[in-house]
Scaffold this motif. Structure first.
Motif, PDB file in Angstrom:
ATOM      1  N   ALA A  56       5.021   5.960  -4.397  1.00 42.41           N
ATOM      2  CA  ALA A  56       5.353   4.779  -3.670  1.00 42.41           C
ATOM      3  C   ALA A  56       4.012   4.071  -3.393  1.00 42.41           C
ATOM      4  O   ALA A  56       4.135   2.866  -3.150  1.00 42.41           O
ATOM      5  N   ALA A  57       3.082   4.648  -3.912  1.00 39.64           N
ATOM      6  CA  ALA A  57       1.679   3.994  -3.673  1.00 39.64           C
ATOM      7  C   ALA A  57       1.383   2.593  -4.435  1.00 39.64           C
ATOM      8  O   ALA A  57       1.894   2.413  -5.681  1.00 39.64           O
TER       9      ALA A  57
ATOM     10  N   GLU B  93      12.646   1.192  -0.597  1.00 37.02           N
ATOM     11  CA  GLU B  93      12.398   1.896   0.527  1.00 37.02           C
ATOM     12  C   GLU B  93      12.341   0.900   1.693  1.00 37.02           C
ATOM     13  O   GLU B  93      13.287   0.928   2.805  1.00 37.02           O
TER      14      GLU B  93
ATOM     15  N   ARG C 184       0.718  -1.203   0.017  1.00 39.21           N
ATOM     16  CA  ARG C 184       0.078   0.064   0.022  1.00 39.21           C
ATOM     17  C   ARG C 184       0.808   1.425  -0.084  1.00 39.21           C
ATOM     18  O   ARG C 184       0.517   2.273  -0.482  1.00 39.21           O
ATOM     19  N   GLN C 185       1.968   1.308   0.777  1.00 31.54           N
ATOM     20  CA  GLN C 185       2.565   2.738   1.136  1.00 31.54           C
ATOM     21  C   GLN C 185       4.037   2.879   0.822  1.00 31.54           C
ATOM     22  O   GLN C 185       4.560   3.955   0.477  1.00 31.54           O
ATOM     23  N   MET C 186       4.689   1.681   0.578  1.00 30.71           N
ATOM     24  CA  MET C 186       6.118   1.889   0.312  1.00 30.71           C
ATOM     25  C   MET C 186       6.354   1.133  -0.832  1.00 30.71           C
ATOM     26  O   MET C 186       6.256  -0.106  -1.213  1.00 30.71           O
ATOM     27  N   VAL C 187       7.538   1.380  -1.554  1.00 30.56           N
ATOM     28  CA  VAL C 187       8.188   0.762  -2.719  1.00 30.56           C
ATOM     29  C   VAL C 187       9.235  -0.087  -1.931  1.00 30.56           C
ATOM     30  O   VAL C 187       9.632   0.053  -0.791  1.00 30.56           O
TER      31      VAL C 187
ATOM     32  N   ASP D 278      15.572  16.741   5.618  1.00 31.22           N
ATOM     33  CA  ASP D 278      14.662  16.531   6.886  1.00 31.22           C
ATOM     34  C   ASP D 278      14.019  18.180   7.079  1.00 31.22           C
ATOM     35  O   ASP D 278      14.263  18.973   6.281  1.00 31.22           O
ATOM     36  N   LEU D 279      13.012  18.015   8.020  1.00 33.42           N
ATOM     37  CA  LEU D 279      12.399  19.176   8.474  1.00 33.42           C
ATOM     38  C   LEU D 279      13.239  20.385   8.888  1.00 33.42           C
ATOM     39  O   LEU D 279      12.764  21.464   8.505  1.00 33.42           O
TER      40      LEU D 279
ATOM     41  N   TYR E 243       9.444  19.354   0.312  1.00 35.49           N
ATOM     42  CA  TYR E 243       8.600  20.204   1.031  1.00 35.49           C
ATOM     43  C   TYR E 243       8.117  21.457   0.122  1.00 35.49           C
ATOM     44  O   TYR E 243       8.700  21.904  -0.555  1.00 35.49           O
TER      45      TYR E 243
ATOM     46  N   PRO F  35       5.216  19.101   4.197  1.00 40.59           N
ATOM     47  CA  PRO F  35       5.560  18.076   3.435  1.00 40.59           C
ATOM     48  C   PRO F  35       5.007  17.539   2.224  1.00 40.59           C
ATOM     49  O   PRO F  35       3.896  17.449   2.154  1.00 40.59           O
TER      50      PRO F  35
ATOM     51  N   MET G  65      13.671  14.263   0.499  1.00 33.52           N
ATOM     52  CA  MET G  65      12.221  14.627   0.999  1.00 33.52           C
ATOM     53  C   MET G  65      11.820  15.924   0.524  1.00 33.52           C
ATOM     54  O   MET G  65      12.533  17.008   0.758  1.00 33.52           O
TER      55      MET G  65
ATOM     56  N   GLN H  17       5.850  12.131   9.149  1.00 38.61           N
ATOM     57  CA  GLN H  17       5.481  12.450   7.541  1.00 38.61           C
ATOM     58  C   GLN H  17       6.321  13.955   7.668  1.00 38.61           C
ATOM     59  O   GLN H  17       6.386  14.013   6.375  1.00 38.61           O
ATOM     60  N   THR H  18       6.605  14.358   8.461  1.00 37.89           N
ATOM     61  CA  THR H  18       7.350  15.696   8.214  1.00 37.89           C
ATOM     62  C   THR H  18       8.900  15.322   8.235  1.00 37.89           C
ATOM     63  O   THR H  18       9.805  16.322   8.054  1.00 37.89           O
ATOM     64  N   ALA H  19       9.343  14.181   8.874  1.00 41.30           N
ATOM     65  CA  ALA H  19      10.640  13.874   8.814  1.00 41.30           C
ATOM     66  C   ALA H  19      11.439  14.819   9.757  1.00 41.30           C
ATOM     67  O   ALA H  19      12.398  15.555   9.369  1.00 41.30           O
TER      68      ALA H  19
END
Lengths: 416, 118
Positions: free
Chosen positions: B117-118, A91, A85-88, B88-89, B3, B111, B1, A169-171
């Motif tokens: 990746a779905a 990853e 569903r979410q990751m390759v 990163d953030l 943003y 982000p 990542m 989610q925002t790392a």
């Protein structure tokens, strides 16, 4: 070995590892994946596995490494399960590689400090930073944290989940910030620990075990930070401040649970070991040559502890320290305490003049310490009618039963 | 990542400036973009025309509604964006703080939801 004995031994071993290594293991797993929740879940499954396996096969030689190996495998399984569903798969593979990279048979690197910086990141809601640290580093559950912070477990649980999702989610990075950013970011971590201590401190009688423990956990965290950053004066200052406060725990209430103000406490009940440790920490901090809020507050507590040796607090020095603290971090609390110190040295009228005014800061109208201080100073200056009024408001604003009783006694002692 | 830095500011701030001030302001944005490119962090950027040119579209019960004006009527308006790629953030927040828009408005950092990746 019979199974019952083995079970008890396994439980003991698991408890011991949990106490010493919980935060370290979560930090190791979370800092490599940004996923605190997944790390906590994997680790709790690893502990469950230990409790079923260790009684049968005996405790492993390196329980910490055993738990990490199992937790790591569980975590990779979970990520693989999500992959469709979410990751390759690239990853997944990179997370698996990263998790597998550290050896389990040698010392596990201690990344708790890096995790604390992630949990107390300025991008997170200020009110959730202390709870996040308590949960991620110490493994306290949402119900315990909620009861210490006076919220419902469900609400606290939701806010913790939200914070963990934002970290992922925002790392938000898991690392100790660079030299130039360190003071400001460290201050956020120290404030979160201080907030945890203050929550624990609001039950001074120690009747509420959850809150008493919270003060101890905060001291543990402050100690951890000061050990990991031994040349940061404010980290040493915070630990000194907490130890000074903690040293008076036994003196803060009478045997019948009545509130005893600092001035009337029996100094022989203060914990000398904690005072000595605080003093030596403060000494080390001051030798580093950068003053800060926590060092000043610890120094004020140290000047109060002066009474142990001389029978009298060092009031002129206390006023000087409050002046410095006010210049550095002005707040109503600081202003009120400064006024009380001025009254000790120059009399109640000077103290009343030094009190901040409600006209200047309307928040004071519902700030209990302001009314309690005002009532006390008015009483000493002989303005009994006004004092009675101030006591009434202070009593109405107080949430601690023992303090309320203390204020009521003071009020009824006023001449008619 | 990745943003997205969303630049919000009061539009009248810019229109009320003298031509020299406007030029200085533009130069600051040029320098900022240049720095992002230099650092290898720049993924894309655009400035938007003022909200007076905005049109908002909704489909309600199968019927298309077209309204003059922005989606949200606020004192500060979305005026542009930078799409950046950083580790990163903290790195994203550092770039947001350097953005000239942070000094005369606010920069919202979001982000990017990676859907590949779905």
């Amino acid at each position: 070995m019979n199974p019952i004995e083995g079970g008890e031994q396994a439980q003991c071993a698991a408890d011991a590892v949990a106490r010493q290594s919980y935060g370290k293991l979560v930090a190791f797993l979370a800092s490599r994946t940004h996923d605190v929740a997944a790390a906590e879940d994997a680790l709790s499954e690893a502990f469950a596995a230990a409790l079923s396996e260790w009684p049968r096969n005996g405790c492993p030689a390196n329980p910490e490494g055993w738990l990490l190996t199992v937790a790591r495998r569980k975590m990779i399984d979970v990520f693989r399960g999500q992959s469709r569903r979410q990751m390759v798969s690239v990853e997944i593979q990179s997370i698996a590689d990263v998790l597998a990279a550290a050896p389990t048979d040698t010392e596990i690197p201690d990344e708790r400090l890096a995790m604390m910086f992630a949990c107390a990141h300025p991008a997170l809601d200020p009110a959730i930073r202390a709870p996040m640290i308590l949960q991620a580093v110490l493994g306290l559950d949402a119900a315990r944290i909620a009861s210490a912070f006076l919220t419902s477990p469900a609400a606290m649980g939701k806010r913790l989940v939200r914070a963990k999702v934002k970290i992922r989610q925002t790392a938000i990075p898991f690392r100790v910030p660079a030299r130039e950013e360190l003071p400001a970011r460290l201050d956020v971590v120290l404030q979160a620990i201080y907030a945890a201590f203050s929550e624990g401190w609001t039950d001074p009688g120690g009747a509420d075990a959850v809150r008493r423990d919270l003060a101890e956990e905060a001291i543990y965290l402050a100690r951890l930070v000061s050990e990991l950053l031994p040349s940061e004066p404010e980290a040493l200052g915070l630990l000194a401040l907490l130890l000074h406060a903690e040293s008076r725990r036994r003196a803060r209430r009478s045997l019948t649970g009545d509130f005893i103000p600092l001035a009337q406490q029996d100094a022989s009940l203060w914990n000398k070991n904690q005072i000595d440790e605080a003093e030596s920490l403060l000494h080390r901090a001051s030798s580093l040559g950068v003053i800060g809020r926590f060092q000043l507050e610890a120094a004020i507590q140290s000047a109060h502890a002066h009474r142990c040796r001389t029978g009298r607090p060092n009031w002129p020095f206390i006023i000087q320290l409050y002046d410095a603290l006010f210049a550095l971090a002005a707040s109503p609390v600081v202003a009120i305490n400064r006024a009380i110190a001025i009254a000790e040295l120059h009399g109640p009228v000077a103290g009343l003049d030094a009190l901040p005014s409600i006209e200047a800061d309307s928040r004071l109208a519902q700030y209990q310490p302001y009314w309690a201080a005002r009532a006390e100073l008015l009483t000493r200056s002989g303005a009994f009618t006004h004092a009675r009024h101030a006591y009434e408001i202070a009593i109405g604003l107080e949430r601690d039963e023992a303090v309320r009783r203390f204020l009521e006694t003071r009020r009824s002692a006023l001449p008619a | 990542m990745q943003y997205l830095l969303l630049l919000h500011a009061n539009e009248s701030g810019f229109t009320n400036m003298t031509p020299e001030q406007q030029q200085q302001g533009m130069a600051a944005y040029m320098a900022y973009s240049q720095a992002l490119v230099e650092a290898g962090a720049m993924k894309g950027s655009n400035r938007l025309r003022p909200v007076a040119t905005a049109t908002t579209v909704r489909v309600v019960d199968g019927k298309t509604q077209v309204l003059d004006g922005p989606f949200a009527d606020s004192k500060e308006q979305l005026g542009g964006y930078f799409l950046i790629d950083v580790p990163d953030l903290d790195a994203a927040l550092a770039w947001a703080a350097r953005c000239p828009g942070a000094s005369h408005g606010a920069v919202e950092v979001r982000p990017i939801w990676d859907m590949s990746a779905a």
